[in-house]
Design an enzyme around this catalytic site. Sequence first.
Site, PDB file in Angstrom:
ATOM      1  N   GLY A  29       0.777  -1.219   0.000  1.00  0.00           N
ATOM      2  CA  GLY A  29       0.000   0.000   0.000  1.00  0.00           C
ATOM      3  C   GLY A  29       0.809   1.269   0.000  1.00  0.00           C
ATOM      4  CB  SER A  30       4.409   2.031  -0.460  1.00  0.00           C
ATOM      5  OG  SER A  30       4.647   1.349  -1.678  1.00  0.00           O
ATOM      6  N   GLY A  54       9.541   4.302   9.374  1.00  0.00           N
ATOM      7  CA  GLY A  54       9.152   3.036   8.770  1.00  0.00           C
ATOM      8  C   GLY A  54       8.252   2.257   9.702  1.00  0.00           C
ATOM      9  CD  GLU A  77      11.904  -4.433   7.714  1.00  0.00           C
ATOM     10  OE1 GLU A  77      12.466  -5.069   6.823  1.00  0.00           O
ATOM     11  OE2 GLU A  77      11.224  -3.423   7.485  1.00  0.00           O
TER      12      GLU A  77
END
Length: 777
Positions: free
Chosen positions: A509-510, A736, A739
């Site tokens: 979905g970036s 981010g 991760e």
Amino acid sequence: MKNMTQTVDPTFASVGTSTRRLDAPDKLTGRTRYAGDLPFAGLLHARLVLSPYAHARITAMNIEPALALPGVVAVYTSQTLGIVSDDRTSRSQTPLAIDEVFWCGHPVAIVLAETPEEAEDGAAAVDVDYEPLPVVVDPIAAMESSSPLARPRTADDASEIAGGGVHAAVSSGPAHVVETTEYSLNVCNKAYKQVGDIEAGLREADVIVEHTYRTRPVHQSYLETQSITVVPTPSGHQMTVWPSTQGMFSVRADIAEALDLADRQIRVESLPIGGAFGGKFGLIEPLAAAAAYQIRKPVRLVLTRQEDLLAGNPAPQTIITLKLGAKRDGTLVAMQGKAIFDTGAYAGASPDLGLTLLASSYRCPHIDLRGYEVLTNKVGVGAYRAPNAPQATFALESTVAELCIELGIDPLVFRKQNALRGGDPTNTSRTPQYPALGLIECLEKIEHHPLWQQRSSLDAVPATYKDWKIGTGIAAGGWPGGLETAAAACRLEKDGTLTVVIGTVDLTGSDTSMALLAAEGLGLSSSLITVAHDSTDTMPYSGGTGGSKTVYSMGPAVLDAARDARAQILSVASELLEAAVEDLEIEKNEVVVRGVPGKSLSLKKIAAASMRFGGRYAPVYGRGRAAVHTNSPMYAVHLAQVAVDPETGEVCVLNYVAAQDVGRAINPAEVEGQIYGGVTQGLGWALLEGFEYDENGQLLTTTLMDYALPHSYDVPTIIPILVEVPSAMGPFGAKGVGEPPVVPVAGAIANAIRDAVGKRVTELPITAERLFTALQH
């Protein structure tokens, strides 16, 4: 699983608003087409011939029986494939075994046929003679100086052997560290991390605990297996590639290197990708491209699930011994450890990263960590969502829990007391101090959550588990975040919409987040934004999509391009409206003069004025570049509640809370989706997943009947908590998010099991059999 935040139509979305993914309709309705779905005239299907031996010499190979079968067009070996490299340390550049196989599943030939079934028959008909060689399976035994080598080593491998021998160079840590133990050349890399004086730290400690932890290789288990379609021109001078990959420019570079072609002769097209999680950064692309280059016809290679398990690139097996020392008041003073990373047949496990992760959650004045990367006769490893972090965090957080028990200190209080904070030293020269961190804030969110506050109460436990043991556990973990340069473009179209052109792959979905960033930078509705990827011939440069760096590294470039395009739009409008730029504003799909009702100009008219014969104004084409060179580490703290059947060792995860510092949630719904997915994968690490090998190096978990993945009924209620401690570098403060959700899971589950039954299981996965055995001792 808890319902995700209510999402809105992207037409009216902005940064910070939960927004429906742009690719959702096509994926949900099955219209999306992947690398294995594209039709081409004359398409040939490829199938691999895999070695049944973990280590053997190829003494003869007869391809004639395969060529005699109907539909089989060609069979290529390392001698006929046409790849220029003979570097056996590079798997992608020598994709077929040259004269020796290094693991069970090592490809020795590739068969091309008119149908997948004919290609499979052809692969089965290739006759290969092998001479078995000694097999190295156990990484500890492989380190011994008397161990046979997992594969031949030459002087050309010197750069790979950063640790073999008696006095080896180190990849990190102080220069005075000297390794006195003699290891075999299977040790292909070493890393050291030293801070303070470890002996002084251990003397200072009132309580010391030490344990050894083991994890298995774990496969990324993406829905779409490794896949690629390559279409050459009849002359072979140009090739168009449709890969399932996380890095389009790296695919181009790998193929060009393998075939000794110029980059411009390789065009890589952007495609949707059916999952990757770090496993698709380059594996089969040169192999398929070389076959297509030889045959001058389109070639498709789609691995079967069994081939992907045998010849993919899973996360490495680890063996980590960790010793922690603390004062009676709970101050952590010493951390000493040894981490062994089984890298399989090719280097790539990064012990330096593993040690960095071990030392990146808590303040500790005295640290002595040593890491070893060891070659064995197993499939070469790769990245898997926060590489090395789940293994390191499982060891660290399990040991922290045992230390808290010995000290008699609340495990959350201990973590708050010792957790890293912004401004603490990093012990590296590149970045001397940590930037703003959200670890403390995540701990506080868990501390005040009802599941932690009421952890002693069993009122909410389902009656099904009334005879089971109930426990809760917490774990913290983080990820430093990846960095890479990026560029973007933003152009105004004739219809008044804008297109953002980028080179990243839309994995999770970036693209939707990029559209939100561009809309915010332009001051427009996101309904006017289209995100395009084009091909490597035309798209701006971007690194691979992974490492939790896509929005963090590419986002600033997109924002920069959008703002540049906005400035150009306003400049054109200023002349056409005869108004100063500072008096203009963009509202909906037009430029208006602030304070003058009715005086406006649509974006469509601005586009027309700048895109016509004899036009006076230059087309609107915004450019953005970014080179973010400072990490914004991201942390998560997880809380798990489990039920354990003491009669069988079965574990059921009842409830799960995940607090994560995301900096700024550009699209909160997608961030929550990342947390759901990461926790689910972490449950696989903790309780189910792992490669199993026999003493001959035969993989015993070659199908999904043997390799256990979480089912829907294994996933508990997951409650995500988004903590926002803004980054100084990310767009609008974003960090981010991909991760961290997987990192603390195994530690939290292991600690909850320890709380429930009083036994510490130090090996992943914690299967019912493994836990039952522990309960008997």
